[in-house]
Write a protein that holds these residues in place. Structure first.
Motif, PDB file in Angstrom:
ATOM      1  N   THR A 198      21.090  46.568   0.674  1.00  0.00           N
ATOM      2  CA  THR A 198      20.956  47.632   1.662  1.00  0.00           C
ATOM      3  C   THR A 198      20.349  47.046   2.937  1.00  0.00           C
ATOM      4  O   THR A 198      20.035  45.862   3.012  1.00  0.00           O
ATOM      5  N   ALA A 199      20.146  47.912   3.910  1.00  0.00           N
ATOM      6  CA  ALA A 199      19.516  47.502   5.172  1.00  0.00           C
ATOM      7  C   ALA A 199      18.011  47.738   5.153  1.00  0.00           C
ATOM      8  O   ALA A 199      17.348  47.675   6.190  1.00  0.00           O
ATOM      9  N   ILE A 200      17.467  47.996   3.977  1.00  0.00           N
ATOM     10  CA  ILE A 200      16.037  48.297   3.849  1.00  0.00           C
ATOM     11  C   ILE A 200      15.248  46.998   3.719  1.00  0.00           C
ATOM     12  O   ILE A 200      15.500  46.196   2.808  1.00  0.00           O
ATOM     13  N   GLU A 230      13.040  56.124   9.132  1.00  0.00           N
ATOM     14  CA  GLU A 230      14.189  55.720   9.933  1.00  0.00           C
ATOM     15  C   GLU A 230      14.081  54.250  10.320  1.00  0.00           C
ATOM     16  O   GLU A 230      15.078  53.516  10.267  1.00  0.00           O
ATOM     17  N   ASN A 270      15.092  52.190   7.519  1.00  0.00           N
ATOM     18  CA  ASN A 270      16.474  52.469   7.084  1.00  0.00           C
ATOM     19  C   ASN A 270      16.536  53.193   5.742  1.00  0.00           C
ATOM     20  O   ASN A 270      17.506  53.032   4.998  1.00  0.00           O
ATOM     21  N   ARG A 279      17.178  56.400   3.740  1.00  0.00           N
ATOM     22  CA  ARG A 279      17.857  57.700   3.885  1.00  0.00           C
ATOM     23  C   ARG A 279      17.607  58.593   2.662  1.00  0.00           C
ATOM     24  O   ARG A 279      17.568  59.822   2.784  1.00  0.00           O
ATOM     25  N   ASN A 319      17.549  54.168  -0.804  1.00  0.00           N
ATOM     26  CA  ASN A 319      18.876  53.789  -0.348  1.00  0.00           C
ATOM     27  C   ASN A 319      18.967  54.046   1.150  1.00  0.00           C
ATOM     28  O   ASN A 319      18.236  54.888   1.688  1.00  0.00           O
ATOM     29  N   ASP A 320      19.865  53.301   1.796  1.00  0.00           N
ATOM     30  CA  ASP A 320      20.076  53.538   3.223  1.00  0.00           C
ATOM     31  C   ASP A 320      21.185  54.556   3.463  1.00  0.00           C
ATOM     32  O   ASP A 320      21.614  54.765   4.598  1.00  0.00           O
ATOM     33  N   GLU A 321      21.618  55.184   2.385  1.00  0.00           N
ATOM     34  CA  GLU A 321      22.593  56.264   2.460  1.00  0.00           C
ATOM     35  C   GLU A 321      22.087  57.455   1.660  1.00  0.00           C
ATOM     36  O   GLU A 321      21.175  57.328   0.839  1.00  0.00           O
TER      37      GLU A 321
END
Length: 320
Positions: free
Chosen positions: A54-56, A101, A104, A106, A128-130
């Protein structure tokens, strides 16, 4: 007393079990980034996490201020998970919204991990970033994984803690010195003055209450000394171990602070304490048995000189 990170290092197979917990959690929710954390009053440390696609931004050993972590909102008292399938979906997160935010994040699922006595250990979290969906069955399975991990934590904790006061015990002290005595330091050997009289006058139940209060006083002391450990050796004998070098002036100041604390009792018990201080040099292998003998000799001199005082061990004349 909260579990310390150096205590975790002594737990048998902790790394392997933490990896298994993360692995089992991934079997339940494969698309999530899981992490296992431990908490103090003010901070949270990431102990383990699953592979991150992920982008985390996350890393093992990452230290967070607890007030900046969403985990601080978890209901530990009632052992309830905290669930946000979409943190942007009107949850009134306030200042957390910006922080989430920036990281990242979500979606978030946080499960509390506590010892059997209710004391907080940390969390198992899925992020998760989604947006995500967390169904009841998956959450229940994750709670069962957490419960099994809790049993392990308690078994390890019992091995290193005194059952009455929850201070570290002699076994922990021995294990700790096996790998952590290179930097040098000092020990305070404490013995209560007048404890037998308290037992005789008020009974052993009151004596146990006093010992627990002594432990609380020592915990408050070590809370402001990150390099210090509080240990109950047995009976009314305690040890404060400093794992970094300190000057005689510093040790004297700290000893006076402890003496003041241990002679101040709301119930007006006829209690004080005596302290023997022994130091050990950096660089060598410290012989714990010899160090405790030195501190005990210094303690004897404090008792002999009138109690409610401290004495440094001296090689020249045993203690002065």
């Amino acid at each position: 007393m909260m579990v310390t990170f150096r205590e975790l290092e002594m737990y048998k197979n902790f790394d392997e079990l933490a990896e298994d917990v993360i692995g089992l959690a991934k079997e339940v929710l494969p698309d999530q980034l899981f992490y296992l954390s431990s908490m103090s009053e003010a901070q949270q440390i990431i102990l383990k996490h699953s592979p991150n696609d992920t982008a985390i931004p996350i890393a093992e050993g990452l230290m967070l201020n607890l007030e900046d972590s969403l985990c601080s909102r978890i209901d530990f008292k009632n052992k309830q998970p905290l669930v946000y399938e979409d943190v942007k979906d009107g949850h009134a997160l306030g200042a957390f919204e910006e922080k989430l935010e920036a990281a990242n994040v979500r979606s978030y699922l946080g499960l509390p991990i506590s010892f059997i006595n209710g004391e907080r250990f940390g969390t198992l979290c899925a992020v998760n970033d989604e947006k995500s969906q967390f169904d009841t069955k998956s959450i229940t399975l994750l709670q069962r994984i957490v419960r099994m991990f809790t049993y392990y934590l308690d078994l390890e904790r019992f091995a290193y803690r005194d059952s009455l006061t929850d201070l570290y015990n002699r076994h922990f002290l021995t294990r700790f010195f096996e790998g952590n005595s290179k930097a040098g330091g000092a020990v305070f050997f404490l013995d209560l003055d007048g404890f037998k009289k308290v037992n005789d006058l008020y009974g052993h139940d009151t004596g146990d209450v006093v010992l627990k209060e002594v432990a609380s006083k020592l915990q408050r002391f070590t809370a402001v000394h990150p390099d210090a450990l509080a240990i109950r050796l047995g009976g009314d004998e305690f040890l404060v171990c400093f794992t970094e070098p300190a000057s005689a002036a510093e040790l004297s100041e700290w000893a006076n602070r402890l003496l003041d604390s241990l002679s101040d009792w709301e119930a007006d018990y006829p209690l004080s304490a005596s302290i023997g201080i022994a130091q050990y040099a950096a660089g060598g292998d410290c012989d714990l048995k010899e160090l405790l003998q030195q501190a005990d000799q210094a303690l004897y001199q404090s008792k002999k000189a009138g109690k409610n005082r401290y004495t440094f061990y001296s090689v020249q004349n045993n203690a002065f």
